[in-house]
Structures are given as structure tokens and as C-alpha cells.
Design a protein around this motif. Sequence first.
Motif, PDB file in Angstrom:
ATOM      1  N   PRO A  10      -7.857   0.760   3.932  1.00 36.45           N
ATOM      2  CA  PRO A  10      -7.372   1.834   3.058  1.00 36.45           C
ATOM      3  C   PRO A  10      -6.376   1.289   2.030  1.00 36.45           C
ATOM      4  N   ALA A  11      -6.384   1.879   0.849  1.00 29.81           N
ATOM      5  CA  ALA A  11      -5.579   1.372  -0.277  1.00 29.81           C
ATOM      6  C   ALA A  11      -4.092   1.245   0.058  1.00 29.81           C
ATOM      7  N   PRO A  12      -3.454   2.243   0.714  1.00 27.54           N
ATOM      8  CA  PRO A  12      -2.014   2.082   1.008  1.00 27.54           C
ATOM      9  C   PRO A  12      -1.734   0.869   1.894  1.00 27.54           C
ATOM     10  N   ASP A  13      -2.553   0.710   2.960  1.00 26.21           N
ATOM     11  CA  ASP A  13      -2.363  -0.432   3.852  1.00 26.21           C
ATOM     12  C   ASP A  13      -2.656  -1.742   3.128  1.00 26.21           C
ATOM     13  N   LEU A  14      -3.692  -1.728   2.272  1.00 23.57           N
ATOM     14  CA  LEU A  14      -4.054  -2.946   1.549  1.00 23.57           C
ATOM     15  C   LEU A  14      -2.907  -3.409   0.641  1.00 23.57           C
ATOM     16  N   HIS A  15      -2.320  -2.485  -0.103  1.00 22.03           N
ATOM     17  CA  HIS A  15      -1.216  -2.848  -0.982  1.00 22.03           C
ATOM     18  C   HIS A  15      -0.015  -3.352  -0.178  1.00 22.03           C
ATOM     19  N   ARG A  16       0.234  -2.719   0.955  1.00 22.62           N
ATOM     20  CA  ARG A  16       1.376  -3.124   1.781  1.00 22.62           C
ATOM     21  C   ARG A  16       1.168  -4.523   2.346  1.00 22.62           C
ATOM     22  N   THR A  41     -13.569  -1.549   4.901  1.00 22.52           N
ATOM     23  CA  THR A  41     -12.552  -1.874   3.900  1.00 22.52           C
ATOM     24  C   THR A  41     -11.217  -1.281   4.336  1.00 22.52           C
ATOM     25  N   LYS A  85     -11.794 -10.182  -0.454  1.00 20.50           N
ATOM     26  CA  LYS A  85     -12.379  -8.985   0.156  1.00 20.50           C
ATOM     27  C   LYS A  85     -11.843  -8.823   1.574  1.00 20.50           C
ATOM     28  N   GLN A 130      -0.848  -6.920   1.141  1.00 15.35           N
ATOM     29  CA  GLN A 130      -0.816  -7.903   0.038  1.00 15.35           C
ATOM     30  C   GLN A 130       0.617  -8.176  -0.408  1.00 15.35           C
ATOM     31  N   ARG A 166     -10.841  -7.230   5.080  1.00 16.50           N
ATOM     32  CA  ARG A 166     -11.497  -6.197   5.894  1.00 16.50           C
ATOM     33  C   ARG A 166     -10.622  -5.889   7.104  1.00 16.50           C
TER      34      ARG A 166
END
Length: 456
Positions: free
Chosen positions: A43-49, A41, A117, A51, A119
Amino acid sequence: MKFPLFSSLYGRIFAIFWLTLLLVVFTLVLLPILDPRTQHTIPAPDLHRFQAAAQNIGLRLAEARGPAGQRLQQLTHDSRRKGFQLYFTSTEGEIIAPDGRNKALRNFITMADDPAKPRQRLYGRWMMAGPFQVDAQPAPVLMYVGRIWHRPPPFFIQILDKPLQLLLVTMLVSTPLLLWLAWAVTIPARRLQQAAERVATGQFEADPTLEAGPREFRQAGASFNQMVRAINQTISGQQRLLSDISHELRSPLTRLRMATALAKRKQGDSAELARIDTEAERLEKMISELLELSRMQSNGQGQREHTDAGSLWLEMLEDARFEAEQCQKQLDYGTLEAWPLCGNPGLLISALENVVRNAIKYGRETIQIRFQPGADHLEIWIDDDGEGVPDSELGDIFRPFYRVSTARDRSSGGTGLGLAITDSAIRQHNGTVSASRSPLGGLQIRLTLPLDTTPA
């Protein structure tokens, strides 16, 4: 608190095996979780960036004019100059931009195609992440992000990738366990060895420390102590039996000699009474020497002292030289120095004295005694010029009551126990005794004793 599993040697080996197996399983379970080369998965910071970037790209595409494919090609070109790479595919997995073949992208989109999801996975030094949905016209597209991965892989991943480092770490991990196992095995084994060496030198003493450690060694130690106690009981029983026999025989012998003395007083001396008195005296002497041999074999380890050859044998050798001169014989013992010895002084004096007096008794004119020290032992050679012993009987003269027919018959007055006492005393001091033909023509006895190497 004692654990039954560790009370047995096999239990300890079994425990080490399972501990090692658990470490391997733990490593195998942990490896996919921490290895960036497998899917994870984001990491949350990278995911938000990512998106937010996808949402921003969708807004820009809506405001821009021209074909969507051309605009996506321009975005991929612009991203490359910023140090990362954008990839766009259709929702069916067809690559839209950039042009050209990309193996990492094709492999990644086959495993990550659900924008709900997203990845990420590492390909060498290239980290792929996605997909992220971009709202474009006439149909939405999927965005993937590729960037250089600057973080080093986890330490154990680096080790697993290098066989030599893996071997080194395996040795570092397993060595303490193996050393602990070796310690658990060698400590009781060494105690058992030391106890066996003490028994070999005649110290028949039970050792309670042998009944500690792994169960197998405890059982062996208990059996060993039981054997020692049984030997002690046997020796004690033998000693009591000999003492009882001695007491029972000496009483009639004393009465016999008293009766012989009374007969001499009434009837005068006669050959028959003299023969009876002589045989009674020999029998009493034999009993005394037999008891001495028995006591020596059972109590030879007592009263051990640190001494030296000079103070131990000098006085005895001087007395022997005087005795030889009275018999018109010459005794020479060469140089006697203070070589260090450890043992029972009485036994060591008796051992050499018996051989020397034998040589004086059976030698014709010359008796030679030589001392030859070695690195860790002292050799003593006793030679005489008597009739000697036949070669076939040299190995038998140290047996109790053995007499050589040519020189040691009953007329010589011997009991056949002198050399047996010497053999027993020397062997109880971890020495050796041997006999051979002397260069002087008679018998040569060689005694070997270990020198005392313990620091003062």
C-alpha cells in the motif's frame, strides 16, 4: 419477459450449474487478489514510509564509522526492540544481517529481489516487505522489513481455511438455488398429481394451469388435457349411443306392448301373450337400468353434497324393513349415526338400496346390516341367510348382466345390473365393494366409503 433458457427444466438446472460455476471461478480469481499470503504490491502509505526509512538508514550509515556489516547488525538489533525486524542482504541475495537462519526471509528474497518493484507477503502472522535499496559503502545493500500482522484475514479466507465453515457457507449459498429449483419442479408436478387424482375419482375436466411452468411439464400437461378431452368425447359418444339405442328400442317395445294389449282384448288372456308381455317388460326394465348405469358412470361426480349416514339412509332402511316384514322376513340395521359423508346422495342411496333389496329378495328369513366406522372410513356389512353364491363366482357378481346360475336366472326377474350399479357408485366415491360367504349362510356384501374429513 420470458427467457428461453428458463422455460425448460433442463435449462434451469443448466443455469444453476453455470451460476454455481461462475461463483466458484469468481472466488478463485478473487482469492489471489485478496489473500495476503500471496505476493501483493505494498500500500502507498507503507511504501512511502519504508522508502523513507531506507533513505534515512543510508544517511546514517554514511555518517557512522566502522565496518558496514557491524553497523547493519546494530540496526537489526535496535529495530527488534521497536516491534519490527530489519533484514539486510547484498544485491546478489546473500544475507548480511541479522545472523542466523530465516526461512521466511530466504523464501521471500527468491521472489522479491527488485527494489524498483517492492512487494509484500504474509507468512503466518509475519508480514515481509521489500526490497528497498540502501546506499551504503562500499556497495549498496537491500533492506527487507518484517512486522507482526495484526489485521484479521478476509472473511472468505477464514472460511476457506476451516472446512466446516466452508461446508456451512456452501450449503447457505446453494440452498436458496436448490429450493428455487425444487419449487420450480414440485409446483407443476403437484398440479399434475392433483389433476390425476381428480380423474381417478371420475372428474374428467381439463386443467389449463397444467400447461404452465417448465417446457417438459407444459408438454405433459397438454398431453394430459388432451387425454381428458378424448375420454370425455368417448364417454359422451357412448352416452349418446346408449340414448339413441334406448329411444330406438323403446319405440318398438311400446308398439309391441300395445299390440299385446289389443290381442288380449280380442282373444283374451293366454300363456303366450302373458310371456310376451313379461319379456317386453323385462327388456324395458333392463334398458332403463342400463341407461341409469351409463349416466352414473359419466355424471357420477355431479351434485356432490356434505351429508351424513343417518339422514342419507334412514328413510330407505325403514322402507326396506317394512318391505321385509311384508315378505315374512326380519331386517335389522343396528345403530345408524350421523357419520359425515360427501358425495352424490342419489348414487349413495341407490348403491346401498340395491344390495339391501337383493338381500331381501334372496334371503330366507334374516337380513342383517351393520355399520362400522373407522378413523377415516365407514364399513357397511349386508348379510342374508339365502342360498348364497359359489366361491368361484363371488368376483363376477358385480359385472353388468352377470347372473349366478343357481339363484339369479331369468325366472327370478333380475337383469344383472343392480350390483353393477352399486359397484360403479361406490367406486366413484373412492370406496370399495367386495363379496364373501356370510356367517348366516348366504351372501355377505362389504361396502367401504371414505368419511368426510373436511372442516365444516
